[in-house]
Design a protein around this motif. Structure first.
Motif, PDB file in Angstrom:
ATOM      1  N   ALA A 160       0.834  -1.202   0.000  1.00  0.00           N
ATOM      2  CA  ALA A 160       0.000   0.000   0.000  1.00  0.00           C
ATOM      3  C   ALA A 160       0.871   1.256   0.000  1.00  0.00           C
ATOM      4  CB  ALA A 160      -0.927  -0.001   1.215  1.00  0.00           C
ATOM      5  N   LEU A 161       1.989   1.212   0.732  1.00  0.00           N
ATOM      6  CA  LEU A 161       2.872   2.367   0.795  1.00  0.00           C
ATOM      7  C   LEU A 161       3.598   2.578  -0.535  1.00  0.00           C
ATOM      8  CD1 LEU A 161       3.846   4.627   2.625  1.00  0.00           C
ATOM      9  CD2 LEU A 161       5.664   3.101   3.458  1.00  0.00           C
ATOM     10  N   GLU A 162       3.906   1.491  -1.239  1.00  0.00           N
ATOM     11  CA  GLU A 162       4.496   1.623  -2.585  1.00  0.00           C
ATOM     12  C   GLU A 162       3.558   2.383  -3.505  1.00  0.00           C
ATOM     13  OE1 GLU A 162       6.903  -2.653  -2.271  1.00  0.00           O
ATOM     14  OE2 GLU A 162       5.079  -2.473  -3.464  1.00  0.00           O
ATOM     15  N   LYS A 163       2.285   2.126  -3.389  1.00  0.00           N
ATOM     16  CA  LYS A 163       1.309   2.821  -4.226  1.00  0.00           C
ATOM     17  C   LYS A 163       1.079   4.252  -3.734  1.00  0.00           C
ATOM     18  CE  LYS A 163      -0.727  -1.503  -5.748  1.00  0.00           C
ATOM     19  NZ  LYS A 163      -1.912  -2.392  -5.819  1.00  0.00           N
ATOM     20  N   GLU A 164       1.228   4.463  -2.432  1.00  0.00           N
ATOM     21  CA  GLU A 164       1.141   5.826  -1.912  1.00  0.00           C
ATOM     22  C   GLU A 164       2.272   6.687  -2.455  1.00  0.00           C
ATOM     23  OE1 GLU A 164      -0.997   7.565  -0.106  1.00  0.00           O
ATOM     24  OE2 GLU A 164      -2.397   5.876  -0.046  1.00  0.00           O
ATOM     25  N   ALA A 165       3.437   6.082  -2.706  1.00  0.00           N
ATOM     26  CA  ALA A 165       4.551   6.840  -3.281  1.00  0.00           C
ATOM     27  C   ALA A 165       4.167   7.404  -4.639  1.00  0.00           C
ATOM     28  CB  ALA A 165       5.789   5.953  -3.397  1.00  0.00           C
ATOM     29  N   VAL A 166       3.388   6.661  -5.384  1.00  0.00           N
ATOM     30  CA  VAL A 166       2.896   7.141  -6.680  1.00  0.00           C
ATOM     31  C   VAL A 166       1.884   8.268  -6.472  1.00  0.00           C
ATOM     32  CG1 VAL A 166       1.656   6.500  -8.789  1.00  0.00           C
ATOM     33  CG2 VAL A 166       3.282   4.889  -7.747  1.00  0.00           C
ATOM     34  N   LEU A 167       0.967   8.074  -5.538  1.00  0.00           N
ATOM     35  CA  LEU A 167      -0.084   9.070  -5.306  1.00  0.00           C
ATOM     36  C   LEU A 167       0.477  10.366  -4.730  1.00  0.00           C
ATOM     37  CD1 LEU A 167      -2.910   6.773  -3.887  1.00  0.00           C
ATOM     38  CD2 LEU A 167      -2.536   7.529  -6.241  1.00  0.00           C
TER      39      LEU A 167
END
Length: 215
Positions: A160-167
């Motif tokens: 989830a945090l990997e995807k937060e890096a994108v967001l």
């Protein structure tokens, strides 16, 4: 400069192989790129991780992508304070000079930078808390993302945090006045992707559902 050494021989051999094959077979294209300059359609911001190879993923040729890589594919918020801002300078050049039509943020699985942020935020990496840590201060950019996922089960939190890096990067891009202006004028579009290294999967952020969906 006595500390500088010649290039390792295996890289020299690879260069000569490229020059004898890829360059020779496409020399007219390379000459055109040199004479006419670059006109990439898209800017790609991806992680430094050696396993993330966006030109291979999209089968891109020279001249197609304007690429910037940094730890955890992060974009800082707009902050013209006179300090060194490599990522911000690259975004400015891509939008204002190259007039790219797309900016694509590419996150990935098993990101070491994202794990470093997670460990720092959970007290497991005190060395990253030091003011002298370039990595730690860079990963401070992702702290708001950690706050959004910290209550998730531990086995889901890193992804989830990997995807937060994108967001976070997409959100920060919109703080740049010239990016916002180009987006609102429909001259520029922003895109968020996440790739699974082991499975070869690719997901894109869907604003309608607020989630990453497989391509």
């Amino acid at each position: 400069m006595q500390h500088v050494r010649p290039l390792p021989s295996y890289l020299v051999h690879r260069y000569h192989g490229w020059k004898a094959t890829t360059w020779t077979e496409n020399r007219a294209w390379y000459r055109r790129l040199a004479d006419e300059g670059q006109r990439p359609r898209a800017m790609v911001i991806s992680c430094c991780d050696s396993r993330v190879h966006v030109t291979s993923i999209f089968g891109a040729d020279s001249g197609e992508f304007f690429i910037h890589r940094n730890i955890a594919n992060l974009v800082p918020p707009y902050n013209p304070d006179g300090e060194h801002h490599g990522t911000s300078a690259t975004v400015e050049y891509a939008v204002n000079t190259l007039k790219v039509a797309h900016i694509i943020i590419v996150g990935h699985s098993l990101c070491g930078g994202v794990k470093g942020c997670h460990d720092m935020c959970t007290g497991q990496a005190p060395e990253l808390e030091e003011k002298s840590s370039f990595v730690g201060r860079w990963m401070d950019l992702l702290r708001p993302g950690f706050d959004r996922v910290k209550d998730r089960p531990e086995d889901q939190r890193l992804r989830a945090l990997e995807k937060e890096a994108v967001l976070i990067s997409l959100e920060n891009l919109m703080t740049f006045p010239f990016v916002r202006s180009a987006v609102e004028a429909e001259e520029l579009s922003l895109h968020g992707l996440w790739t699974d290294i082991g499975a070869g999967g690719l997901e894109q952020y869907d604003p309608a559902s607020g989630a990453f969906v497989p391509l």
